[in-house]
Design a protein around this motif. Structure first.
Motif, PDB file in Angstrom:
ATOM      1  N   PRO A   1       0.633  -1.297  -0.095  1.00 23.39           N
ATOM      2  CA  PRO A   1      -0.024  -0.184   0.042  1.00 23.39           C
ATOM      3  C   PRO A   1       0.864   1.387   0.068  1.00 23.39           C
ATOM      4  O   PRO A   1       1.925   1.320   0.410  1.00 23.39           O
ATOM      5  CB  PRO A   1      -0.874  -0.114   1.386  1.00 23.39           C
ATOM      6  N   GLY A   2       0.302   2.245  -0.602  1.00 23.55           N
ATOM      7  CA  GLY A   2       0.973   3.514  -0.709  1.00 23.55           C
ATOM      8  C   GLY A   2       1.841   3.560  -2.006  1.00 23.55           C
ATOM      9  O   GLY A   2       1.901   2.713  -2.609  1.00 23.55           O
ATOM     10  N   GLY A   3       2.219   4.848  -2.412  1.00 25.09           N
ATOM     11  CA  GLY A   3       2.889   5.092  -3.592  1.00 25.09           C
ATOM     12  C   GLY A   3       1.980   5.101  -4.908  1.00 25.09           C
ATOM     13  O   GLY A   3       1.000   5.270  -4.780  1.00 25.09           O
ATOM     14  N   GLY A   4       2.681   5.468  -6.023  1.00 25.50           N
ATOM     15  CA  GLY A   4       2.247   5.800  -7.280  1.00 25.50           C
ATOM     16  C   GLY A   4       1.070   4.568  -7.615  1.00 25.50           C
ATOM     17  O   GLY A   4      -0.138   5.333  -8.250  1.00 25.50           O
ATOM     18  N   ALA A   5       1.321   3.576  -7.668  1.00 22.78           N
ATOM     19  CA  ALA A   5       0.310   2.609  -8.214  1.00 22.78           C
ATOM     20  C   ALA A   5      -0.858   2.584  -7.422  1.00 22.78           C
ATOM     21  O   ALA A   5      -1.892   2.431  -7.907  1.00 22.78           O
ATOM     22  CB  ALA A   5       0.885   1.103  -8.091  1.00 22.78           C
TER      23      ALA A   5
ATOM     24  N   LEU B   1       2.999  -3.285 -13.707  1.00 20.24           N
ATOM     25  CA  LEU B   1       3.510  -1.887 -13.838  1.00 20.24           C
ATOM     26  C   LEU B   1       4.672  -2.443 -14.823  1.00 20.24           C
ATOM     27  O   LEU B   1       4.641  -3.586 -15.270  1.00 20.24           O
ATOM     28  CB  LEU B   1       4.470  -1.768 -12.306  1.00 20.24           C
ATOM     29  N   SER B   2       5.820  -1.735 -14.760  1.00 21.59           N
ATOM     30  CA  SER B   2       6.851  -2.141 -15.750  1.00 21.59           C
ATOM     31  C   SER B   2       7.635  -3.470 -15.329  1.00 21.59           C
ATOM     32  O   SER B   2       7.999  -4.031 -16.424  1.00 21.59           O
ATOM     33  CB  SER B   2       7.964  -1.039 -15.725  1.00 21.59           C
ATOM     34  N   SER B   3       7.670  -3.947 -14.292  1.00 18.94           N
ATOM     35  CA  SER B   3       8.123  -5.200 -14.182  1.00 18.94           C
ATOM     36  C   SER B   3       7.373  -6.269 -14.631  1.00 18.94           C
ATOM     37  O   SER B   3       7.955  -7.531 -14.920  1.00 18.94           O
ATOM     38  CB  SER B   3       7.904  -5.417 -12.282  1.00 18.94           C
TER      39      SER B   3
END
Length: 306
Positions: free
Chosen positions: A23-27, A77-79
């Protein structure tokens, strides 16, 4: 809501959105912001299920093996386009096991350094790293993640060395960069903007093709002599393969509407993200191009998952 082609309307229950991060962050911000708008349109809530770990593989496998009924989706995401080259084995096919819905947003990275480092631009940073035994130490949020590969791509293109120090997440990596334990870092705009504005780190470059309106005085890496350099974090929605096209079309339509809403755009742009809202077909082509791009970098840099 869809009726007709199905034995019952869709959606019939809350939609589980699996995120490959804590939880938290851009995503998390993007998932919740867009999810709230889509909830209002389709009448069922989005339940955020944070499943961080293994570079996103845990979350992706959950989505890949879920029923293709539109009630379990994945935030990718990019991953998602890196792991196929990074890991010797993953328990899903990153293309065949999913159906793209939409690329929601992108965000550039920042090349930041501790203020004590006497580098004011990318070329000065490279020159200092060349003079340092083994290269200057730089932090990333984890081995093989885009924050790591952003520096590896620069190393390949500029022909210099730097020592990678992997941390368990963006927070610890940023803390040690601010403390001066490492010389540099590649946070996303979302993660690094306030630290730069506060003067605790110095931004040398942004990694997008164009300068960011949030830091208009910071040039791109491209402007500083590396015309093929571009790295952006990105955030999109996928569904399990086999999800009916009418469901995919509905989810894309509502997600794209949400991305076009003024309050959503302002919320994302305030954090340094650029709203996109691509079609499923455009997102599929984007995933393919990113997979090819990062496969080359992983091979050239000899990066492995730790």
């Amino acid at each position: 809501m869809i009726v007709g082609a199905f034995s019952q309307p869709y959606p019939t229950k809350p939609i589980r959105l699996v995120l490959p991060v804590a939880p938290g962050g851009g995503a998390d911000i993007i998932a919740r912001t867009v999810g709230q708008k889509v909830t209002a349109a389709i009448g069922q809530p989005f339940v955020i299920d944070n499943r961080g770990g293994a570079g996103g593989n845990i979350a992706a496998e959950i989505v890949a093996k879920s029923p293709p009924d539109g009630h379990t989706l994945g935030m990718v995401l990019s991953s998602h386009t890196i792991n196929v080259s990074l890991y010797k084995k993953i328990n899903y096919d990153p293309v065949k096991d999913f159906t793209p819905i939409s690329l929601l947003a992108t965000a550039p990275f920042l090349l930041v350094v501790h203020p004590s480092l006497p580098a004011r631009n990318v070329k000065e940073f490279i020159a200092l790293s060349k003079k340092s035994k083994g290269g200057l130490p730089y932090a990333s949020s984890g081995s093989g993640l885009l924050a790591h590969l952003a520096m590896e791509l620069l190393k390949v293109q500029a022909g210099f060395d730097a020592t990678h120090i992997a941390y368990r997440g963006t927070g610890p990596a940023m803390m040690d960069t601010v403390a001066g334990h490492v010389a540099a870092n590649f946070p996303t705009m979302i993660s690094g903007l306030q630290t730069v504005k506060a003067g605790r780190l110095r931004a040398l470059a942004v990694t997008s093709r164009q300068r960011s309106p949030l830091l208009p005085d910071i040039p791109t890496v491209i402007e500083q002599g590396f015309p093929d350099y571009e790295v952006t974090a990105w955030y999109g929605w996928l569904a399990p393969a086999g999800t009916p096209q009418k469901i995919i079309a509905l989810l894309h339509e509502e997600a794209a509407k949400a991305i076009r809403m003024q309050d959503v755009r302002e919320r994302l742009q305030a954090d340094g993200a650029a709203p996109v809202g691509s079609t499923p077909e455009e997102f599929a082509r984007f995933i393919q191009s990113e997979t090819v791009k990062w496969a080359k970098v992983v091979k050239q840099a000899g990066v492995t998952a730790e």
